[in-house]
Write a protein that holds these residues in place. Sequence first.
Motif, mmCIF file in Angstrom:
data_model
loop_
_atom_site.group_PDB
_atom_site.id
_atom_site.type_symbol
_atom_site.label_atom_id
_atom_site.label_comp_id
_atom_site.label_asym_id
_atom_site.label_seq_id
_atom_site.Cartn_x
_atom_site.Cartn_y
_atom_site.Cartn_z
ATOM 1 N N ASN A 168 -15.462 4.847 3.684
ATOM 2 C CA ASN A 168 -14.490 3.798 3.309
ATOM 3 C C ASN A 168 -13.499 3.539 4.432
ATOM 4 O O ASN A 168 -13.175 2.390 4.732
ATOM 5 C CB ASN A 168 -13.743 4.209 2.043
ATOM 6 C CG ASN A 168 -14.614 4.129 0.803
ATOM 7 O OD1 ASN A 168 -15.603 3.398 0.794
ATOM 8 N ND2 ASN A 168 -14.267 4.878 -0.230
ATOM 9 N N ASN A 169 -13.009 4.641 5.059
ATOM 10 C CA ASN A 169 -12.071 4.485 6.176
ATOM 11 C C ASN A 169 -12.725 3.776 7.357
ATOM 12 O O ASN A 169 -12.129 2.912 8.006
ATOM 13 C CB ASN A 169 -11.545 5.849 6.616
ATOM 14 C CG ASN A 169 -10.555 6.425 5.629
ATOM 15 O OD1 ASN A 169 -9.985 5.701 4.832
ATOM 16 N ND2 ASN A 169 -10.353 7.735 5.669
ATOM 17 N N GLU A 210 -15.258 1.729 7.251
ATOM 18 C CA GLU A 210 -15.489 0.325 6.903
ATOM 19 C C GLU A 210 -14.197 -0.482 7.009
ATOM 20 O O GLU A 210 -14.186 -1.609 7.506
ATOM 21 C CB GLU A 210 -16.048 0.244 5.477
ATOM 22 C CG GLU A 210 -16.449 -1.172 5.077
ATOM 23 C CD GLU A 210 -17.009 -1.241 3.669
ATOM 24 O OE1 GLU A 210 -17.221 -2.356 3.179
ATOM 25 O OE2 GLU A 210 -17.223 -0.161 3.054
ATOM 26 N N GLU A 211 -13.081 0.108 6.551
ATOM 27 C CA GLU A 211 -11.784 -0.578 6.613
ATOM 28 C C GLU A 211 -11.372 -0.840 8.057
ATOM 29 O O GLU A 211 -10.945 -1.945 8.404
ATOM 30 C CB GLU A 211 -10.721 0.275 5.913
ATOM 31 C CG GLU A 211 -9.355 -0.381 5.885
ATOM 32 C CD GLU A 211 -8.289 0.499 5.253
ATOM 33 O OE1 GLU A 211 -7.113 0.104 5.312
ATOM 34 O OE2 GLU A 211 -8.632 1.574 4.728
ATOM 35 N N ARG A 218 0.813 -1.214 0.000
ATOM 36 C CA ARG A 218 0.000 0.000 0.000
ATOM 37 C C ARG A 218 0.851 1.271 0.000
ATOM 38 O O ARG A 218 0.431 2.310 0.476
ATOM 39 C CB ARG A 218 -0.949 -0.024 1.198
ATOM 40 C CG ARG A 218 -1.840 -1.267 1.213
ATOM 41 C CD ARG A 218 -2.639 -1.373 2.485
ATOM 42 N NE ARG A 218 -3.686 -0.380 2.539
ATOM 43 C CZ ARG A 218 -4.392 -0.110 3.652
ATOM 44 N NH1 ARG A 218 -4.136 -0.762 4.756
ATOM 45 N NH2 ARG A 218 -5.312 0.811 3.630
ATOM 46 N N ASN A 241 -13.634 -3.512 9.567
ATOM 47 C CA ASN A 241 -13.278 -4.848 9.072
ATOM 48 C C ASN A 241 -12.019 -5.371 9.751
ATOM 49 O O ASN A 241 -11.936 -6.556 10.097
ATOM 50 C CB ASN A 241 -13.072 -4.814 7.558
ATOM 51 C CG ASN A 241 -14.372 -4.674 6.796
ATOM 52 O OD1 ASN A 241 -15.441 -4.990 7.310
ATOM 53 N ND2 ASN A 241 -14.304 -4.189 5.554
ATOM 54 N N ASN A 242 -11.034 -4.487 9.934
ATOM 55 C CA ASN A 242 -9.806 -4.885 10.638
ATOM 56 C C ASN A 242 -10.117 -5.298 12.073
ATOM 57 O O ASN A 242 -9.567 -6.278 12.588
ATOM 58 C CB ASN A 242 -8.804 -3.728 10.643
ATOM 59 C CG ASN A 242 -8.181 -3.500 9.277
ATOM 60 O OD1 ASN A 242 -8.183 -4.389 8.436
ATOM 61 N ND2 ASN A 242 -7.672 -2.303 9.042
#
Length: 470
Positions: A125-126, A128-129, A86, A132-133
């Motif tokens: 998006n942040n 959700e990321e 990344r 998820n982590n």
Amino acid sequence: MDKDTGIEQLTSHWSNGLHIFLQLKYCSFINDECLKAVFMSNMNFFKRYNNLRGMTGTIGDKEERELLTLEYDVDCFELPRFKKYRFKYEKMKEIVCSSEREWYEKLIEDVNEKMELKTNKMNNNNKEEINNNKIQLEERYKMLKLKIEKTTTQLNDEFQKKSSIDKRMKTFKEMKNTLLNRKIQNQEDYDDNDDYSHQNEICEININQVKNEFDDINETIIDLEESLNLYKIQESDLIKNIQNYELLLNTENSVDQRRAVLIICENIVKLEKISLQVRKEFQHKGNKIYTYDRAYRKFEKSQLNCGDIIIATNIAGRGTDLDIDKFLERNGGLHVILTYTPNNLRVEKQAFGRTARAGKRGTGIYIVYDERKSNNCIPNLTIDYLSDVRNENEKERVNQIVTKSFHKIKIEDELFGKFDVFKNELNKIIERKYLNLKENELKENYFELQIKSLQNKWAFWLNNMEEKLE
């Protein structure tokens, strides 16, 4: 000390007597003059192995790989990453400066940009990321809890077995002591009787068997305890990371949103100049600023936080693992500024490889100063041009290694091989010829000193042949 990188060169010596002269001048311990007499090149050392396998983070460009294939008959391949890479290179912001003043200004400007306190909320998006982590870590935590419970149960079972074995051991030892006491008390009855010997032998067999069981149980217990300790360390880390993610999701506006910056300098002189400018600009703003200019100094931080600034020579690009906390990861990770163009692609990758490690985010940029741009030698100087020149120079360097250095190394190896055979033959002749001489006819270590003298002559001869070999 390497004046460029700050790396201690403990095994290096100046040649032709200079090292000894300096030791005499400063009244320090005097080393022997360093000459090659008994040696083996790295190349020849590796070639002695039938099978070669190796792993490196930065193997270099096409030319370096072809060089390894040519000399060692090995193939090279890239191992796929376990996690997505990344790293983002900020191509639009790279610059070649025409003066030192402009160079410092651009460096400060780039660091300032990364240190701005932003008040914008996280986008979906942040969120959700991060969520998820957090879910992935919670799943790992559940699996780890099951492992801990299972290992704890196994450990308790083994301790019960050990307790049972202790009782059996105690019983057999008591039986043995009882037999011994009976023999002492009834000596006459046991003199002509095999009963005591038989029973004592059975006790010994049982005791040895129990000892073996006891040793096996202890080994199992040690393994289980080590596993349990490792699981508990992992559990502690997981709990901490889950809590950090929860904090990120629940306190998004109050969290420090600055980045951390690593500025990599070409040498210590430039590091000190850049460090002065950076401290002047950021010291009073609450940023923690660190310099890393000596390889023997341990880096002060185990984990980087928001607002940290590190100024280092390229020793920071050689295997230094700069860990970052969850808040810094959320803000985009570590930002690396490379202030010069390294001599090859491998070193460049090492430098930018300090960030975006293990699937984390990170950015990098070139901000360099080249005086050729200021005196109009190359007015439109770009990073791409410097990289192309660097790559061509590296190709030439590799070609020189293949056409000259390797041949020199091979000749030296061959010469040493011949000298080694000659020296061994000479030793055998001396042993045969003077084997029967009485010890008092020759001074102590006479032949040993003669062989060492011969070896010194060989070393001086090889040193004098240096230019011809090259």
